[in-house]
Design a protein around this motif. Structure first.
Motif, PDB file in Angstrom:
ATOM      1  N   LEU A 115      -7.697   4.640  -2.422  1.00 47.25           N
ATOM      2  CA  LEU A 115      -7.113   3.292  -2.440  1.00 47.25           C
ATOM      3  C   LEU A 115      -7.409   2.492  -1.160  1.00 47.25           C
ATOM      4  O   LEU A 115      -7.235   3.003  -0.061  1.00 47.25           O
ATOM      5  CB  LEU A 115      -5.596   3.438  -2.611  1.00 47.25           C
ATOM      6  N   HIS A 116      -7.839   1.235  -1.334  1.00 44.92           N
ATOM      7  CA  HIS A 116      -8.019   0.317  -0.199  1.00 44.92           C
ATOM      8  C   HIS A 116      -7.274  -0.965  -0.531  1.00 44.92           C
ATOM      9  O   HIS A 116      -7.569  -1.608  -1.546  1.00 44.92           O
ATOM     10  CB  HIS A 116      -9.507  -0.027  -0.017  1.00 44.92           C
TER      11      HIS A 116
ATOM     12  N   THR B 238       3.942   6.045  -5.388  1.00 38.78           N
ATOM     13  CA  THR B 238       4.242   6.129  -6.821  1.00 38.78           C
ATOM     14  C   THR B 238       3.028   6.544  -7.646  1.00 38.78           C
ATOM     15  O   THR B 238       3.069   6.512  -8.865  1.00 38.78           O
ATOM     16  CB  THR B 238       4.754   4.766  -7.345  1.00 38.78           C
ATOM     17  N   SER B 239       1.925   6.926  -6.974  1.00 36.82           N
ATOM     18  CA  SER B 239       0.699   7.223  -7.724  1.00 36.82           C
ATOM     19  C   SER B 239       0.277   8.676  -7.557  1.00 36.82           C
ATOM     20  O   SER B 239       0.799   9.392  -6.704  1.00 36.82           O
ATOM     21  CB  SER B 239      -0.454   6.356  -7.221  1.00 36.82           C
ATOM     22  N   SER B 240      -0.725   9.033  -8.333  1.00 38.09           N
ATOM     23  CA  SER B 240      -1.280  10.392  -8.237  1.00 38.09           C
ATOM     24  C   SER B 240      -2.084  10.527  -6.935  1.00 38.09           C
ATOM     25  O   SER B 240      -2.453   9.527  -6.316  1.00 38.09           O
ATOM     26  CB  SER B 240      -2.203  10.637  -9.425  1.00 38.09           C
ATOM     27  N   ASP B 241      -2.412  11.782  -6.574  1.00 35.92           N
ATOM     28  CA  ASP B 241      -3.217  12.032  -5.372  1.00 35.92           C
ATOM     29  C   ASP B 241      -4.573  11.351  -5.480  1.00 35.92           C
ATOM     30  O   ASP B 241      -5.081  10.812  -4.504  1.00 35.92           O
ATOM     31  CB  ASP B 241      -3.463  13.534  -5.196  1.00 35.92           C
ATOM     32  N   ALA B 242      -5.155  11.387  -6.696  1.00 35.43           N
ATOM     33  CA  ALA B 242      -6.502  10.808  -6.874  1.00 35.43           C
ATOM     34  C   ALA B 242      -6.480   9.320  -6.556  1.00 35.43           C
ATOM     35  O   ALA B 242      -7.398   8.797  -5.912  1.00 35.43           O
ATOM     36  CB  ALA B 242      -6.979  11.040  -8.299  1.00 35.43           C
ATOM     37  N   ILE B 243      -5.438   8.629  -6.970  1.00 34.81           N
ATOM     38  CA  ILE B 243      -5.338   7.187  -6.678  1.00 34.81           C
ATOM     39  C   ILE B 243      -5.124   6.985  -5.183  1.00 34.81           C
ATOM     40  O   ILE B 243      -5.814   6.199  -4.531  1.00 34.81           O
ATOM     41  CB  ILE B 243      -4.209   6.543  -7.507  1.00 34.81           C
ATOM     42  N   ALA B 244      -4.178   7.720  -4.617  1.00 39.06           N
ATOM     43  CA  ALA B 244      -3.845   7.535  -3.198  1.00 39.06           C
ATOM     44  C   ALA B 244      -5.060   7.770  -2.304  1.00 39.06           C
ATOM     45  O   ALA B 244      -5.295   7.048  -1.338  1.00 39.06           O
ATOM     46  CB  ALA B 244      -2.701   8.478  -2.822  1.00 39.06           C
ATOM     47  N   ARG B 245      -5.884   8.767  -2.650  1.00 36.93           N
ATOM     48  CA  ARG B 245      -7.059   9.123  -1.837  1.00 36.93           C
ATOM     49  C   ARG B 245      -8.104   8.007  -1.842  1.00 36.93           C
ATOM     50  O   ARG B 245      -8.826   7.805  -0.883  1.00 36.93           O
ATOM     51  CB  ARG B 245      -7.686  10.379  -2.460  1.00 36.93           C
TER      52      ARG B 245
ATOM     53  N   GLU C 110       0.837  -1.211   0.000  1.00 34.64           N
ATOM     54  CA  GLU C 110       0.000   0.000   0.000  1.00 34.64           C
ATOM     55  C   GLU C 110       0.868   1.256   0.000  1.00 34.64           C
ATOM     56  O   GLU C 110       0.631   2.186  -0.775  1.00 34.64           O
ATOM     57  CB  GLU C 110      -0.926  -0.025   1.226  1.00 34.64           C
ATOM     58  N   THR C 111       1.895   1.271   0.861  1.00 38.89           N
ATOM     59  CA  THR C 111       2.760   2.460   0.950  1.00 38.89           C
ATOM     60  C   THR C 111       3.440   2.721  -0.388  1.00 38.89           C
ATOM     61  O   THR C 111       3.526   3.858  -0.850  1.00 38.89           O
ATOM     62  CB  THR C 111       3.849   2.236   2.032  1.00 38.89           C
ATOM     63  N   THR C 112       3.899   1.648  -1.024  1.00 37.39           N
ATOM     64  CA  THR C 112       4.627   1.838  -2.290  1.00 37.39           C
ATOM     65  C   THR C 112       3.679   2.330  -3.382  1.00 37.39           C
ATOM     66  O   THR C 112       4.048   3.208  -4.168  1.00 37.39           O
ATOM     67  CB  THR C 112       5.305   0.517  -2.729  1.00 37.39           C
ATOM     68  N   ILE C 113       2.471   1.778  -3.420  1.00 36.91           N
ATOM     69  CA  ILE C 113       1.530   2.248  -4.454  1.00 36.91           C
ATOM     70  C   ILE C 113       1.210   3.730  -4.216  1.00 36.91           C
ATOM     71  O   ILE C 113       1.231   4.540  -5.140  1.00 36.91           O
ATOM     72  CB  ILE C 113       0.226   1.421  -4.459  1.00 36.91           C
ATOM     73  N   ARG C 114       0.964   4.078  -2.959  1.00 34.92           N
ATOM     74  CA  ARG C 114       0.646   5.484  -2.655  1.00 34.92           C
ATOM     75  C   ARG C 114       1.784   6.406  -3.074  1.00 34.92           C
ATOM     76  O   ARG C 114       1.569   7.476  -3.637  1.00 34.92           O
ATOM     77  CB  ARG C 114       0.395   5.662  -1.150  1.00 34.92           C
TER      78      ARG C 114
END
Ligand code: BTN
Length: 269
Positions: A22-23, A13-20, A7-11
Motif C-alpha cells: 500500500l502507498h 483493517t486489511s490483509s497483510d497482502a494489502i498492507a505490504r 493509511e494507518t486505518t486501512i492497514r
C-alpha cells in the motif's frame, strides 16, 4: 482526514497482502500514473496507490477525472498475461467485482456499459484500466477506480455518503471501509474470471447492466440494447429491420466501447 490516519486505518483493517503493497499520498497528479512509475521501479503486481486528491486524474476516452478531497482515488496493479484481444475482460471482471461487493452491502449499484458504476442512473464511479503490451500479451495492467464518497458531484452524479443518508442505509461508514470493499471487488472479480472464464462472468455482468433494454439511435437508426459481446461491443438490436429490408439491414449493430455514449438523465430523481 489526514493521510497518515487514512493509511494507518486501512492497514489496520486489511490483509497483510494489502498492507505490504500500500502507498497512500496526499496529492499526486494521478494514482494510475504514480503506480506506473512504481512498477517501472520494480514494484510487484498487487501494489496499490491511493490519493486524497489528484491534480490530473485520468478518465475514460482521454477525459479528465476531477478529483477533489472526499472522493476515493485508487489504483491497483495486476499481471494478467492475457492476449490483447481479451483486454475487455479486465473491465468486465473489475466492474462486476466492485458492483457485486456493493450489492453484498445492500447498496444497489449497477453497471452502465462499459464500466461506469451507477445508482439510480447517476454516476457513482468509474474505472480506467491501462495496460502494457509485449508481443501481443497484456503483461501489466493498472486498474484505476474513482468513487464519489463525500465529494461534490455534477448533476448527473451521486455520492455514496448522500445516498446512504437519504436512503437510511449506512452500511459503509468510512472512506477506509470503501477502500477495503473496492479492493475486495477488484480481487473477487479477477479471481472469478481466472477460475471460471468469460463465459461464466459475462452473464453475471449482464445481470447488473442497467443499459439492457435501453432505446437509442445510431446513425439515424433506432435500436434497443440487448447485450454485450465477450470482446466488449454493445449489442444493439436494430428496430428498423423488417421483412422487406432484412436482406440489407443487419439484425444487430455492434458498437465498440468509446464509439457511442449512453448518456445520463439530468432529472432522474
Ligand atoms: C471514467 O472516466 O469513468 C473512469 C475514471 C477513473 C478515475 C480513476 S481515479 C483513480 C485512477 N487514477 C486516475 O488517474 N484515474 C483513475
Amino acid at each position: 482526514m489526514n493521510r497518515e490516519l487514512l493509511e494507518t486505518t486501512i492497514r489496520a483493517t486489511s490483509s497483510d497482502a494489502i498492507a505490504r503493497n500500500l502507498h497512500v499520498f496526499d496529492t499526486i497528479p494521478s494514482t494510475n500514473q504514480t503506480l506506473w512509475e512504481l512498477l517501472a521501479q520494480g514494484a510487484e503486481p498487487g501494489t496499490i496507490v491511493i490519493a486524497q486528491t489528484q491534480t490530473s486524474g485520468r478518465g475514460q476516452w482521454g477525459r479528465q477525472w476531477v478529483s477533489p478531497v472526499g472522493g476515493l482515488y485508487l489504483s491497483q496493479a495486476i499481471a494478467p498475461k492475457l492476449p490483447v484481444s481479451h483486454s475487455f475482460h479486465l473491465t468486465l471482471a473489475t466492474a462486476w467485482g466492485i458492483a457485486s461487493q456493493f450489492r453484498n452491502c445492500g447498496i444497489p449499484v449497477g453497471i452502465k456499459w462499459p464500466n461506469d458504476l451507477v445508482i439510480n442512473n447517476r454516476k457513482l464511479g468509474g474505472i480506467l484500466t491501462e495496460t502494457k503490451i509485449q508481443q501481443g500479451k497484456i503483461t501489466k495492467a493498472v486498474v484505476g477506480v474513482g468513487i464519489n464518497w463525500a465529494n461534490p458531484v455534477p448533476e448527473t452524479g451521486i455520492n455514496l455518503q448522500s445516498w446512504q443518508t437519504e436512503s437510511g442505509l449506512v452500511s459503509i461508514d468510512s472512506l477506509e471501509m470503501l477502500v477495503v470493499i473496492t479492493l475486495r471487488g477488484i480481487h473477487s472479480g479477477w479471481q472469478r474470471y481466472k477460475n471460471e472464464g468469460v463465459n461464466d462472468l459475462l452473464p453475471a455482468y449482464l445481470e447488473l447492466l442497467t443499459s439492457m433494454g435501453q432505446k437509442l439511435t445510431i446513425n439515424h437508426n433506432s435500436g434497443i440494447v440487448v447485450g454485450v459481446t465477450p470482446t466488449g461491443e454493445l449489442r444493439v438490436q436494430n428496430s428498423e429491420r423488417s421483412p422487406s429490408n432484412s436482406q440489407t439491414t443487419p439484425e444487430e449493430i455492434y458498437c465498440p466501447p468509446g464509439t457511442i455514449s449512453l448518456g445520463y438523465n439530468k432529472s432522474s430523481d
